[in-house]
Design a protein around this motif. Structure first.
Motif, PDB file in Angstrom:
ATOM      1  N   LYS A   1       0.574  -1.142   0.242  1.00  0.00           N
ATOM      2  CA  LYS A   1       0.154   0.048   0.084  1.00  0.00           C
ATOM      3  C   LYS A   1       0.758   1.314   0.024  1.00  0.00           C
ATOM      4  O   LYS A   1       1.868   1.403   0.629  1.00  0.00           O
ATOM      5  CB  LYS A   1      -0.907  -0.043   1.262  1.00  0.00           C
TER       6      LYS A   1
ATOM      7  N   ASN B   1      -5.029   5.691   7.514  1.00  0.00           N
ATOM      8  CA  ASN B   1      -4.346   5.034   6.421  1.00  0.00           C
ATOM      9  C   ASN B   1      -3.541   3.673   6.802  1.00  0.00           C
ATOM     10  O   ASN B   1      -3.680   2.701   6.260  1.00  0.00           O
ATOM     11  CB  ASN B   1      -3.465   5.921   5.634  1.00  0.00           C
TER      12      ASN B   1
ATOM     13  N   GLY C   1      -6.067   1.202   7.904  1.00  0.00           N
ATOM     14  CA  GLY C   1      -6.382   0.567   6.694  1.00  0.00           C
ATOM     15  C   GLY C   1      -5.566  -0.297   6.027  1.00  0.00           C
ATOM     16  O   GLY C   1      -6.052  -1.668   5.424  1.00  0.00           O
ATOM     17  N   ALA C   2      -4.344   0.123   6.093  1.00  0.00           N
ATOM     18  CA  ALA C   2      -3.269  -1.012   5.366  1.00  0.00           C
ATOM     19  C   ALA C   2      -3.383  -2.245   6.208  1.00  0.00           C
ATOM     20  O   ALA C   2      -3.069  -3.532   5.438  1.00  0.00           O
ATOM     21  CB  ALA C   2      -1.844  -0.251   5.464  1.00  0.00           C
TER      22      ALA C   2
ATOM     23  N   ALA D   1      -5.865  -3.751   7.815  1.00  0.00           N
ATOM     24  CA  ALA D   1      -6.970  -4.344   7.531  1.00  0.00           C
ATOM     25  C   ALA D   1      -7.076  -5.025   6.062  1.00  0.00           C
ATOM     26  O   ALA D   1      -7.384  -6.063   5.924  1.00  0.00           O
ATOM     27  CB  ALA D   1      -8.204  -3.388   7.573  1.00  0.00           C
ATOM     28  N   ALA D   2      -6.353  -4.190   5.151  1.00  0.00           N
ATOM     29  CA  ALA D   2      -6.359  -4.932   3.663  1.00  0.00           C
ATOM     30  C   ALA D   2      -5.085  -5.927   3.531  1.00  0.00           C
ATOM     31  O   ALA D   2      -5.284  -6.802   2.819  1.00  0.00           O
ATOM     32  CB  ALA D   2      -6.118  -3.608   2.776  1.00  0.00           C
ATOM     33  N   LEU D   3      -3.950  -5.722   4.221  1.00  0.00           N
ATOM     34  CA  LEU D   3      -2.816  -6.736   4.062  1.00  0.00           C
ATOM     35  C   LEU D   3      -2.683  -7.773   4.961  1.00  0.00           C
ATOM     36  O   LEU D   3      -2.169  -8.924   4.602  1.00  0.00           O
ATOM     37  CB  LEU D   3      -1.561  -5.747   3.836  1.00  0.00           C
TER      38      LEU D   3
END
Length: 368
Positions: A204, A219, A222-223, A225-227
């Protein structure tokens, strides 16, 4: 934004308007002797100083006092008009207020260089030279003083790869970049990518609006959560405020152990994080040579003299070619060289770095 840098050498020699909001007027402070105006007079030069932060920020703690001290040394009877804000619209009003006041020369670290451009052009029309400080302003500026942004980014990238060890080949990182309105942010990013590309996966990459830690915190969460909490091997944080936000977000999401995290500016809180092991490195930019060069340029320009003997190279912005510039080097700081860099240079004392709760870690780091 494309920043074209032509270096001849890397090292350099170390009013109030009724329409201006009350908050702007309140932000303007005058230090030094009273009086002003009279462009070119050795004893009556008024220097306007506009910074993107005051108080506890790097600009308030280091840049402002260093600039004012050098100004008093070189021109004891030259008052300095000072204003600081992180708000680009307010900074533009502050600049217009200084033009109306009739300052003789300006030193500006622009919050949003493009938004400030019409006001820089207005200063030029009024015969007020502008020295861009730290960030490359847009418009007809007369001089520029900063640190080599590509070098800053390379130091961060190299530091991160070293800290990642075996994961520096194929590991996954998150990039916490600065604000797109700041041309330095892109400069830092490109320098880092020149080292990181082809070696790690960038899971990200975020451009942090306003360089604001609260945005970086969101942010970073969020990273995660996404990765996935276990899939972040490093964080390239463009400065120490973003690094601190990344640490807070990783702690909030219970990521253990913390991945190595970079920074910039050698903030005291970041230095303590490095001692504690929460941040791997920061980039130390010795502010005194920058402050000295900016004041030397400002005084020369205010007196109608050339700055060629002060500049070490030239830069171009979108409107002006061959701007005389001083581009200074930076230093990577990790736990092993805090004493030989920050303490040795007098930026902090060991007592400041080492509160009682860090005494054991400081002893281990040789900070005694």
């Amino acid at each position: 934004m494309d920043l074209r840098v032509s270096l001849q050498a890397l090292m350099g020699r170390s009013l109030t308007r009724a329409a201006v909001a009350a908050s702007v007027a309140a932000g303007l402070a005058l230090t030094g002797a009273c009086g002003g105006g009279g462009a070119g007079g050795d004893d009556s030069l008024t220097v306007g100083l506009l910074l993107p932060g005051g108080g506890a920020s790097r600009f308030g703690q280091f840049d402002r006092p260093l600039i004012e001290r050098k100004l008093k040394e070189l021109c004891p009877h030259c008052p300095a008009a000072f204003a600081a804000t992180p708000d680009p619209a307010v900074q533009r009003q502050q600049l217009e207020s200084m033009i109306t006041r009739g300052v003789d020369v300006l030193i500006i670290a622009a919050v949003d260089p493009e938004l400030l451009r019409p006001s820089v052009e207005a200063a030029h029309r009024a015969g007020i030279p502008v020295v861009a400080y730290d960030r490359l302003a847009q418009g007809p500026i007369a001089g520029y003083v900063t640190f080599d942004g590509a070098k800053v980014g390379r130091l961060q990238g190299e530091g991160l790869l070293k800290a990642m060890g075996a994961k520096a080949r194929g590991g996954q990182i998150v990039m916490m970049n600065g604000a797109t309105t700041d041309p330095n942010a892109d400069w830092f990013k490109r320098g880092a990518l020149s080292v990181l590309k082809g070696k790690v996966k960038i899971g990200k990459s975020y451009d942090t609006v306003g360089w604001r830690p609260e945005n970086a915190f969101v942010n970073m969460k969020g990273a995660v959560a996404a990765l996935g909490a276990g899939n972040i091997d490093g964080v390239l944080a463009a400065n120490d405020s973003l690094a601190g936000a990344a640490v807070s977000a990783l702690n909030a999401t219970e990521v253990r152990p913390l991945p190595p995290i970079t920074g910039q500016d050698a903030d005291l809180a970041a230095v303590r994080r490095i001692v504690r092991g929460d941040q791997y490195m920061t980039v130390y930019k010795p502010y005194k040579p920058a402050a000295d060069a900016a004041v030397e340029m400002a005084i020369a320009l205010g007196r109608g003299k050339s700055v060629e003997s002060i500049a070490t190279g030239t830069v171009d912005n979108a409107t002006t070619k061959d701007i005389p510039a001083v581009l200074l080097p930076s230093v990577s700081v990790t736990v092993g060289n805090i004493k030989d860099t920050l303490v040795k240079d007098g930026m902090y004392t060991i007592a400041q770095i080492c509160p009682p709760q860090l005494r054991s870690a400081c002893d281990k780091a040789g900070l005694t």
